[in-house]
Design a protein around this motif. Structure first.
Motif, PDB file in Angstrom:
ATOM      1  N   ARG A 113      41.037 -36.267  36.819  1.00 23.45           N
ATOM      2  CA  ARG A 113      41.450 -34.891  36.562  1.00 23.45           C
ATOM      3  C   ARG A 113      41.532 -34.136  37.885  1.00 23.45           C
ATOM      4  NH1 ARG A 113      40.170 -32.403  31.603  1.00 23.45           N
ATOM      5  NH2 ARG A 113      38.965 -30.779  32.664  1.00 23.45           N
ATOM      6  N   ALA A 164      43.149 -25.034  31.696  1.00 28.32           N
ATOM      7  CA  ALA A 164      41.734 -24.747  31.902  1.00 28.32           C
ATOM      8  C   ALA A 164      41.311 -23.563  31.041  1.00 28.32           C
ATOM      9  CB  ALA A 164      41.474 -24.455  33.370  1.00 28.32           C
ATOM     10  N   THR A 168      37.968 -19.650  34.460  1.00 25.53           N
ATOM     11  CA  THR A 168      37.616 -20.705  35.405  1.00 25.53           C
ATOM     12  C   THR A 168      38.592 -20.707  36.574  1.00 25.53           C
ATOM     13  OG1 THR A 168      38.919 -22.328  34.165  1.00 25.53           O
ATOM     14  CG2 THR A 168      36.580 -22.146  33.626  1.00 25.53           C
ATOM     15  N   MET A 173      35.721 -25.323  39.140  1.00 23.32           N
ATOM     16  CA  MET A 173      35.708 -26.551  38.347  1.00 23.32           C
ATOM     17  C   MET A 173      35.428 -27.763  39.219  1.00 23.32           C
ATOM     18  SD  MET A 173      38.694 -26.079  35.461  1.00 23.32           S
ATOM     19  CE  MET A 173      38.091 -27.492  34.527  1.00 23.32           C
ATOM     20  N   SER A 176      31.669 -27.772  40.070  1.00 16.93           N
ATOM     21  CA  SER A 176      30.834 -28.049  38.896  1.00 16.93           C
ATOM     22  C   SER A 176      31.015 -29.465  38.374  1.00 16.93           C
ATOM     23  CB  SER A 176      31.159 -27.050  37.776  1.00 16.93           C
ATOM     24  OG  SER A 176      32.466 -27.280  37.264  1.00 16.93           O
ATOM     25  N   GLU A 178      33.748 -30.641  36.905  1.00 15.90           N
ATOM     26  CA  GLU A 178      34.651 -30.701  35.751  1.00 15.90           C
ATOM     27  C   GLU A 178      35.987 -31.349  36.096  1.00 15.90           C
ATOM     28  OE1 GLU A 178      34.298 -26.925  33.150  1.00 15.90           O
ATOM     29  OE2 GLU A 178      33.672 -26.310  35.171  1.00 15.90           O
ATOM     30  N   VAL A 179      36.332 -31.363  37.375  1.00 15.24           N
ATOM     31  CA  VAL A 179      37.516 -32.086  37.851  1.00 15.24           C
ATOM     32  C   VAL A 179      37.089 -32.926  39.042  1.00 15.24           C
ATOM     33  CG1 VAL A 179      39.180 -30.373  37.030  1.00 15.24           C
ATOM     34  CG2 VAL A 179      38.249 -30.177  39.358  1.00 15.24           C
TER      35      VAL A 179
END
Length: 308
Positions: A113, A164, A168, A173, A176, A178-179
């Motif tokens: 991602r 998203a 955000t 991201m 964190s 997340e990607v």
């Protein structure tokens, strides 16, 4: 969206132009013109003016991301390109990862991602094209996490794009987890955790330029099509002002001018931008470079490329 302009005399143009390095003298009024006056409409982020430019025809003149212009041309918006680059950079450094979570190389991206402000963002198109041509990364094999839609309402994101959550950011991201990577470009903070996905990006960018002659432009100058048709003298004056400002503010360094002017000087770069955009589904058809201009703007700067 049709506009009316006087057939002679001075004109005042509603203008979208950021405080760019290459247009400082123009915007500050240090370069004079008896033919053109500018009514500058400023946005905190200049790209926030791109939607009203292409959707509403709000501006007579200004800067526009090259990929947004390609889309505008493909969908019949009344804008005409000037062969004048306002902003450009080598793009290799713009995709980064969080080194505290491990190393991400180009070969690792497929199946991952990657955050980018918009799928049609010009930086994203350049980076995906470079990754595909030089590193064998298939953009269709990456999930692109996006935060905004296209400047053109006619465009629909491809199926490997997800939106998203509201509130955000690409950087947030990434940090964190997340990607796996993010395209940050000019938003890249000085943070040691952020490391380039492409190793030694400066050297890689220069090597690609020496091999291809391509300078990845971001923003170029455009005018409303009715102005170009009705007042070619004004369009020529705009080109003169932009060129003079560029030469004052951002002269070539080490034999390299990152903001080329004139169709032939930028032809390889425009051909590549079109090729990348079409391959990634950003524009619905291939576009010839000469289609990007009209009979007035195509000839701008041509004398600079003729002997004598």
């Amino acid at each position: 969206m049709r506009k009316s302009y006087p057939t002679k005399g001075a004109v005042e143009l509603t203008t979208l132009l950021a405080d760019n390095a290459s247009t400082m003298s123009l915007k500050a009024g240090r370069i004079a013109s008896e033919l053109v006056r500018f009514d500058y409409i400023d946005f905190p982020l200049v790209f926030d003016g791109f939607k009203p430019m292409v959707r509403e025809g709000r501006f007579d003149f200004g800067e526009l991301a090259i990929v947004t212009y390609l889309q505008a041309l493909a969908w019949g918006k009344p804008l005409v390109l000037l062969p004048a680059v306002i902003g450009a950079r080598f793009q290799h450094h713009c995709i980064c990862h969080d080194a505290q979570r491990g190393v991400i190389k180009p070969a690792d991206l497929e199946g991952r991602r990657v955050a980018v402000r918009s799928y049609t963002q010009t930086t994203g198109v350049w980076v995906r094209g470079i990754l595909q041509e030089d590193y064998g990364v298939d953009p269709a094999g990456v999930t692109w996490v996006c935060f905004e839609d296209s400047h053109l309402e006619e465009f629909t994101d491809p199926p490997n794009v997800v939106r998203a959550e509201e509130g955000t950011t690409p950087l947030g991201m990434l940090l964190s987890g997340e990607v796996d990577a993010a395209l940050l470009g000019s938003d890249m903070p000085a943070d040691p955790r952020l490391q380039p996905v492409i190793a030694d990006p400066k050297a890689a960018g220069l090597a690609r330029y020496r091999r291809t002659g391509v300078i990845p432009m971001n923003h170029m100058a455009v005018v409303h099509a009715d102005l170009a048709a009705r007042r070619p003298d004004v369009v020529r004056e705009l080109y003169r002002l932009l060129l003079e400002s560029r030469d004052r503010d951002t002269p070539a360094g080490d034999g390299l001018q990152m903001r080329p002017f004139g169709v032939e000087a930028m032809r390889p770069s425009l051909e590549t931008a079109v090729r990348f955009a079409f391959a990634q589904g950003v524009i619905p058809r291939p576009i010839e470079v000469d289609e990007l201009f009209d009979d007035t703007t195509r000839l701008l700067g041509i004398r600079a490329h003729l002997p004598g």
